[in-house]
Design a protein around this motif. Structure first.
Motif, PDB file in Angstrom:
ATOM      1  N   MET A  59      31.546 -15.942  86.881  1.00  0.00           N
ATOM      2  CA  MET A  59      31.200 -15.241  85.653  1.00  0.00           C
ATOM      3  C   MET A  59      31.258 -13.736  85.914  1.00  0.00           C
ATOM      4  O   MET A  59      30.988 -13.299  87.032  1.00  0.00           O
ATOM      5  CB  MET A  59      29.778 -15.615  85.226  1.00  0.00           C
ATOM      6  N   PRO A  60      31.600 -12.940  84.906  1.00  0.00           N
ATOM      7  CA  PRO A  60      31.598 -11.497  85.125  1.00  0.00           C
ATOM      8  C   PRO A  60      30.178 -11.006  85.430  1.00  0.00           C
ATOM      9  O   PRO A  60      29.210 -11.573  84.930  1.00  0.00           O
ATOM     10  CB  PRO A  60      32.104 -10.937  83.798  1.00  0.00           C
ATOM     11  N   GLY A  61      30.069  -9.988  86.261  1.00  0.00           N
ATOM     12  CA  GLY A  61      28.762  -9.452  86.623  1.00  0.00           C
ATOM     13  C   GLY A  61      28.943  -8.338  87.623  1.00  0.00           C
ATOM     14  O   GLY A  61      30.074  -8.012  87.993  1.00  0.00           O
ATOM     15  N   PRO A  62      27.833  -7.748  88.080  1.00  0.00           N
ATOM     16  CA  PRO A  62      27.950  -6.604  88.986  1.00  0.00           C
ATOM     17  C   PRO A  62      28.679  -6.978  90.274  1.00  0.00           C
ATOM     18  O   PRO A  62      28.357  -7.993  90.892  1.00  0.00           O
ATOM     19  CB  PRO A  62      26.499  -6.202  89.257  1.00  0.00           C
ATOM     20  N   GLY A  63      29.662  -6.185  90.640  1.00  0.00           N
ATOM     21  CA  GLY A  63      30.369  -6.383  91.895  1.00  0.00           C
ATOM     22  C   GLY A  63      31.383  -7.502  91.849  1.00  0.00           C
ATOM     23  O   GLY A  63      32.047  -7.783  92.839  1.00  0.00           O
ATOM     24  N   ARG A  64      31.499  -8.180  90.714  1.00  0.00           N
ATOM     25  CA  ARG A  64      32.439  -9.307  90.653  1.00  0.00           C
ATOM     26  C   ARG A  64      33.739  -8.862  90.004  1.00  0.00           C
ATOM     27  O   ARG A  64      33.727  -8.278  88.925  1.00  0.00           O
ATOM     28  CB  ARG A  64      31.830 -10.453  89.839  1.00  0.00           C
ATOM     29  N   THR A  65      34.824  -9.111  90.685  1.00  0.00           N
ATOM     30  CA  THR A  65      36.130  -8.700  90.174  1.00  0.00           C
ATOM     31  C   THR A  65      37.074  -9.891  90.194  1.00  0.00           C
ATOM     32  O   THR A  65      36.704 -10.986  90.613  1.00  0.00           O
ATOM     33  CB  THR A  65      36.740  -7.589  91.044  1.00  0.00           C
ATOM     34  N   GLU A  66      38.304  -9.651  89.758  1.00  0.00           N
ATOM     35  CA  GLU A  66      39.339 -10.680  89.812  1.00  0.00           C
ATOM     36  C   GLU A  66      39.765 -10.943  91.254  1.00  0.00           C
ATOM     37  O   GLU A  66      40.490 -11.886  91.534  1.00  0.00           O
ATOM     38  CB  GLU A  66      40.563 -10.256  88.989  1.00  0.00           C
ATOM     39  N   HIS A  67      39.340 -10.062  92.168  1.00  0.00           N
ATOM     40  CA  HIS A  67      39.864 -10.153  93.530  1.00  0.00           C
ATOM     41  C   HIS A  67      38.809 -10.525  94.559  1.00  0.00           C
ATOM     42  O   HIS A  67      39.050 -10.428  95.755  1.00  0.00           O
ATOM     43  CB  HIS A  67      40.537  -8.828  93.923  1.00  0.00           C
ATOM     44  N   ASN A  68      37.625 -10.909  94.105  1.00  0.00           N
ATOM     45  CA  ASN A  68      36.630 -11.349  95.077  1.00  0.00           C
ATOM     46  C   ASN A  68      35.830 -12.540  94.552  1.00  0.00           C
ATOM     47  O   ASN A  68      36.010 -12.965  93.410  1.00  0.00           O
ATOM     48  CB  ASN A  68      35.697 -10.188  95.452  1.00  0.00           C
ATOM     49  N   VAL A  69      35.022 -13.107  95.435  1.00  0.00           N
ATOM     50  CA  VAL A  69      34.076 -14.157  95.042  1.00  0.00           C
ATOM     51  C   VAL A  69      32.713 -13.700  95.525  1.00  0.00           C
ATOM     52  O   VAL A  69      32.569 -13.314  96.683  1.00  0.00           O
ATOM     53  CB  VAL A  69      34.363 -15.495  95.752  1.00  0.00           C
ATOM     54  N   VAL A  70      31.718 -13.746  94.651  1.00  0.00           N
ATOM     55  CA  VAL A  70      30.376 -13.342  95.030  1.00  0.00           C
ATOM     56  C   VAL A  70      29.459 -14.549  94.868  1.00  0.00           C
ATOM     57  O   VAL A  70      29.481 -15.205  93.828  1.00  0.00           O
ATOM     58  CB  VAL A  70      29.882 -12.183  94.132  1.00  0.00           C
ATOM     59  N   GLY A  71      28.706 -14.833  95.910  1.00  0.00           N
ATOM     60  CA  GLY A  71      27.812 -15.977  95.797  1.00  0.00           C
ATOM     61  C   GLY A  71      27.203 -16.360  97.124  1.00  0.00           C
ATOM     62  O   GLY A  71      27.040 -15.524  98.012  1.00  0.00           O
TER      63      GLY A  71
ATOM     64  N   LEU B  66      26.836 -12.813  98.973  1.00  0.00           N
ATOM     65  CA  LEU B  66      27.966 -12.488  99.845  1.00  0.00           C
ATOM     66  C   LEU B  66      29.225 -12.270  99.020  1.00  0.00           C
ATOM     67  O   LEU B  66      29.386 -12.851  97.957  1.00  0.00           O
ATOM     68  CB  LEU B  66      28.210 -13.616 100.843  1.00  0.00           C
ATOM     69  N   VAL B  67      30.091 -11.426  99.539  1.00  0.00           N
ATOM     70  CA  VAL B  67      31.341 -11.134  98.834  1.00  0.00           C
ATOM     71  C   VAL B  67      32.505 -11.539  99.727  1.00  0.00           C
ATOM     72  O   VAL B  67      32.517 -11.220 100.917  1.00  0.00           O
ATOM     73  CB  VAL B  67      31.450  -9.632  98.500  1.00  0.00           C
ATOM     74  N   GLN B  68      33.431 -12.270  99.153  1.00  0.00           N
ATOM     75  CA  GLN B  68      34.626 -12.657  99.902  1.00  0.00           C
ATOM     76  C   GLN B  68      35.832 -12.234  99.070  1.00  0.00           C
ATOM     77  O   GLN B  68      35.808 -12.324  97.852  1.00  0.00           O
ATOM     78  CB  GLN B  68      34.634 -14.177 100.077  1.00  0.00           C
ATOM     79  N   GLU B  69      36.878 -11.790  99.769  1.00  0.00           N
ATOM     80  CA  GLU B  69      38.074 -11.379  99.041  1.00  0.00           C
ATOM     81  C   GLU B  69      38.879 -12.598  98.618  1.00  0.00           C
ATOM     82  O   GLU B  69      38.907 -13.608  99.299  1.00  0.00           O
ATOM     83  CB  GLU B  69      38.955 -10.484  99.930  1.00  0.00           C
ATOM     84  N   ARG B  70      39.519 -12.495  97.483  1.00  0.00           N
ATOM     85  CA  ARG B  70      40.508 -13.496  97.088  1.00  0.00           C
ATOM     86  C   ARG B  70      41.888 -12.984  97.465  1.00  0.00           C
ATOM     87  O   ARG B  70      42.095 -11.786  97.561  1.00  0.00           O
ATOM     88  CB  ARG B  70      40.514 -13.666  95.570  1.00  0.00           C
ATOM     89  N   HIS B  71      42.780 -13.895  97.641  1.00  0.00           N
ATOM     90  CA  HIS B  71      44.166 -13.501  97.870  1.00  0.00           C
ATOM     91  C   HIS B  71      45.010 -14.207  96.837  1.00  0.00           C
ATOM     92  O   HIS B  71      44.665 -15.288  96.394  1.00  0.00           O
ATOM     93  CB  HIS B  71      44.588 -13.881  99.278  1.00  0.00           C
TER      94      HIS B  71
END
Lengths: 358, 544
Positions: free
Chosen positions: B236-248, A123-128
């Protein structure tokens, strides 16, 4: 998730009245709307149903093992009594073993459940940004300033200053209250219980020592003052090591007229941080503290030959009484044990005092 | 489930009516937690703390924190009739006459070791991945405070049984406290209620150990958790992971279940250790007396570095104007601890000053991609490790047949050389690993397929790396460097003027310069054939 269940004003009429005993409509946090679990959601990969069924059997087995081990734990508590070394060992193994198995099986069961029955999630959630936006900051800033002005804290200078003044002694009060935690050191660290005429007795047995009996060179005894065998405060400073030498072994560091017939008494309390310097190597005449390995030369006034201790173990003047028992001639003339701020160069002062006497 | 069961729905409504918990749950039930094995290390410490609270409470039901003298009349034969403190006698009672007492006592001790060890490896993980960076500096500081308090909690705890071993530790504590300039004797007399050992210290340590320090620990741990929750975990860096989201995985149900299982594993591990690995068999040591000690006395592992520092130190002591400064105690007791704890506390701020980086960071660094930080960290680990090893130099000497004094003398050199060597080696390893990443990204990985080129040359076909691994590698971030070059009028930019500013510019360049920039595909010249050799029909092999 319940927002869209809230009845709007329009459909008020269509919503049936609440039946007593059921939760009010639309107020449930966990609503009654059916949740579709089998629908493909992005980021949620459902497990293969056949594999999940297999996994269920594993999980069930593990949970059942945990149940049995739990029962066994309670049974062990009842069955195995304690009261001797062996019985305690059995009870410990039974209680601990069953507890470990129960917890382990439970943990393993949950892991299999999570890994093989629950979906794989991505799942992907945005950070703010943690930072609040400028409007909010501005509003808080304004409110703060308005409040400060309204309170009069800024305008009324005397009030502000006396408030701080009032707080200062109250802040100190808890520290003052701690004063009675202990007495002030005074000169207590400079003295031990040793005094002229006090008998040296063997630590543990409490036997006084006949100088004539302590006659094998290289012999060593741990010695305490008579009457203080169980006084830990006294022992923490007054414990001695007594070593017998051939007179020709003694070097200039040892004060000869403080010895008796080649018997020397040193403080056992290490001058580094106070552990008992309890190890003695007969061949080298080295006293070793087991804590930090400060090593002292017993033939030469217990001067430091290795390790972090900075000063020799103080020597106690000894002699014999009328019956030939070893006694102290005086207290130590320097503080024993670890160094402290007020100690100063007590050795130099003591040397000077000794020089004046003779 | 088609319908929430009545009891749950009813309770939930009841609570929501009164607390408004619904909106909190709406936001947080599916809160996403990123996954990586190293993110679990801190949880070991957290769960150990819970187990410490549980087992510790059990122990307080029987333990008597008193130094009053009693004659032992319990079931342990060898000590019958021996005079001892009530604290020691009650610890023997817990061990031999309370069912499960020995188990819980040993579990408590093991959990304490695991608590500190868990915090240490967790702190290392956070350090090496740069997870302490903005906005998490405050949580890092809380963590440093937690580690310090845990050491104090451990020290006050293992002193309580009042056996010969713990007494030796207490004696050393006293020797260190009394050596402090000006206030040393006062602090010692206030702590012990007079001269050492007195009759107060056990009951005072007891209050500190079961009330004050755990209370602060509990508050700080809660704050640590709340901040982690609010700021969201790094990933950790990886596909679809950016500074602006959480993937898990979502908190409910996956993360919750995983965390529960992990708690149970920690609990099981501690129970197993408490059962099968004997720890602190106080009945073998006998009651404390300041006149005796056993050889080979060792503190718990987390105090070992202080012990090593004390052993390493040469006998320096200064006497002046009737006062004594026992440097041979002060330096080892304060300096290593000071370097490590202050260093940890200040590092995020020092790094921010050097790099001028004020951005938020939510993607963790791979240690190799911040080589200077990683090398500094390894130098610190080596510094700590050497001190720690030397805390057992007598054991090393006995078991490896090295002279006791030699271990100390070697240690005196190693403590300076070791960290320097560790720094250099780590730096080289980081650069080497970066080169390898660079190589894999631009040349691919070996496929195991040998191909003959038209002119007769044999080559091994390289295939591009698997996408998730490539993404992981491409997650490398440039470390920011403060602009240090003079402008065209020869005036250095703001912030790097003056001697301190120049130092900052230099440090920044040193800290941030990337020696192995990832230049993606721009590195092909001369190897074009190898890459071209990956035909359309060749299925790229997955790399694991």
């Amino acid at each position: 998730m319940t927002d869209n269940e809230l009845p709007g004003p329009d459909d008020e009429a269509r919503v049936p009245r609440r039946v007593i005993g059921t939760p009010a409509q639309g107020t449930a946090v966990l609503g009654t709307r059916p949740v579709e679990t089998e629908v493909e959601t992005p980021g949620v990969t459902l497990p293969d149903p056949a594999d999940a069924r297999k996994a269920e059997r594993t999980v069930t087995l593990l949970f059942f093992v945990a149940f049995l081990a739990g029962i066994a734990f309670i049974a062990s508590y009842v069955v195995f009594q304690v009261g001797s070394l062996d019985k305690t060992a059995v009870s410990n193994a039974a209680l601990g073993g069953t507890l470990t198995v129960a917890l382990l099986a439970l943990a393993a069961g949950v892991v299999v459940w999570v890994r093989r029955i629950m979906p794989k999630y991505n799942l992907v959630q945005e950070r703010h940004d943690m930072r609040s936006d400028d409007d909010t900051r501005g509003y808080v800033d304004e409110t703060f300033r308005a409040g400060a002005s309204e309170s009069g804290f800024v305008k009324h200078k005397m009030m502000r200053r006396t408030l701080l003044l009032a707080a200062a002694p109250l802040g100190l009060a808890p520290l003052v209250l701690l004063k009675d935690l202990g007495p002030l050191p005074g000169t207590s660290l400079r003295h031990t219980v040793w005094k002229k005429g006090m008998k040296l007795v063997v630590e543990g047995t409490g036997q006084p020592i006949l100088a004539a009996d302590f006659d094998s060179p290289g012999g060593i005894l741990s010695v305490v003052p008579e009457g203080y065998e169980h006084d830990l405060n006294a022992l923490a400073k007054a414990t001695l090591i007594l070593i017998k030498f051939r007179p020709e072994d003694l070097k200039s560091g040892t004060i000869k007229n403080w010895t008796y017939d080649g018997i020397v008494a040193y403080s056992k309390i290490c001058t580094h941080v106070g552990c008992p310097a309890a190890l003695y190597e007969q061949t080298t005449h080295h006293i070793l503290c087991p804590c930090h390995q400060s090593t002292f030369d017993a033939t030469d006034g217990a001067k430091v030959i290795f390790g972090p201790a900075a000063r020799p173990l103080p020597q106690l003047p000894i002699g014999v009484d009328g019956q030939g028992y070893l006694i102290a001639q005086a207290d130590f003339d320097v503080p024993v044990g670890p160094s402290f701020w007020e100690r100063g160069d007590a050795e130099a002062e003591a040397r000077e005092a000794r020089g004046n006497q003779s | 489930m088609n319908e929430t069961p009545k009891p749950i729905a009813g309770t939930a409504s009841y609570l929501d009516d009164r607390l408004g918990a619904g909106s909190f749950l709406k936001r947080n039930l599916r809160k996403v937690f990123p996954d990586h094995w190293s993110f679990l290390l801190g949880e070991i410490a957290l769960y150990s703390f819970i187990i410490l609270l549980l087992t510790g409470t059990f122990l307080t039901f029987w333990f008597k924190p008193s130094m009053g003298h009693v004659e032992y009349q319990g079931v342990y034969e060898p000590l019958k009739g021996v005079m001892m403190s009530e604290a020691y006698a009650s610890t023997l009672h817990i061990s031999f006459e309370v069912r499960g007492g020995l188990l819980i006592r040993q579990m408590h001790h093991w959990a304490a070791l695991l608590f500190v060890a868990g915090m240490m490896v967790h702190a290392l993980r956070v350090f090496f991945t740069g997870a302490y960076r903005k906005p998490r500096e405050l949580n890092w500081l809380i963590g440093v405070l937690l580690l310090t308090l845990a050491l104090a909690e451990g020290l006050t705890g293992y002193s309580l049984p009042d056996d010969l071993l713990s007494g030796a530790g207490l004696r050393i504590t006293e020797g260190v406290a009394i050596s402090l300039p000006i206030v040393g004797t006062y602090i010692t007399f206030f702590l012990f209620g007079g001269e050492y050992p007195g009759v107060d210290v056990i009951s005072r340590f007891y209050t500190l150990h079961i009330l004050l320090i755990p209370g602060i620990l509990l508050a700080l741990i809660s704050a640590h958790m709340v901040l982690m929750w609010v700021q969201k975990h790094t990933q950790m860096p990886g596909p679809g992971r950016t500074e602006h989201n959480v993937v898990g995985a979502p908190f409910y149900p996956a993360f919750m279940a995983k965390a529960g299982a992990y708690f149970l594993f920690t609990f099981a591990c501690i129970a197993g250790l408490g059962t099968f690995a004997q720890i602190n068999p106080i009945w073998l040591f006998g009651p404390y007396t300041p006149a005796d000690i056993s050889a080979g006395s060792q503190p718990d592992f987390y105090m070992g570095f202080l012990e090593g520092a004390l052993r390493l130190m040469p006998a320096w002591e200064i006497n002046f104007l009737g006062h004594t400064l026992p440097l041979s105690v002060l330096i080892p007791a304060l300096v290593p601890m000071g370097i490590i704890m202050t260093g940890l506390a200040l590092y995020p701020f020092a790094e921010q000053w050097i790099t001028g980086d004020r951005r938020e960071h939510h993607l963790a660094d791979r240690p190799r991609n911040a080589p200077v930080r990683t090398s500094i960290g390894m130098a610190a680990v080596t510094f700590y490790g050497i001190l720690w090893l030397l805390g057992a130099n007598d054991e090393i000497s006995t078991h490896f047949h090295i002279g006791l004094y030699e271990t100390t003398i070697i240690g005196r050199f190693a403590i300076f050389l070791g960290p320097a060597i560790a720094y250099w080696i780590t730096y080289r390893i980081c650069i080497g690993l970066q080169r390898r990443d660079q190589d894999i990204l631009s040349h691919g990985v070996e496929s195991g397929v040998i191909k003959r080129l038209p002119h007769g040359e044999y080559i091994e076909v390289h295939t591009p790396p698997a996408e998730d691994i490539a993404e992981h590698m491409r997650g490398k971030k440039q470390i920011q460097i403060v602009p240090g070059d003079d402008d065209k009028d020869g005036i250095p930019p703001k912030g790097v003027r003056g001697p301190i500013g120049k130092l900052r510019a230099k440090a920044s360049k040193f800290y941030g310069t990337d020696h192995v920039p990832l230049d993606g595909d721009g590195h092909h010249d001369g190897h074009a054939d190898e890459h071209a050799a990956v035909g359309a029909g060749d299925k790229p092999r997955e790399l694991h």
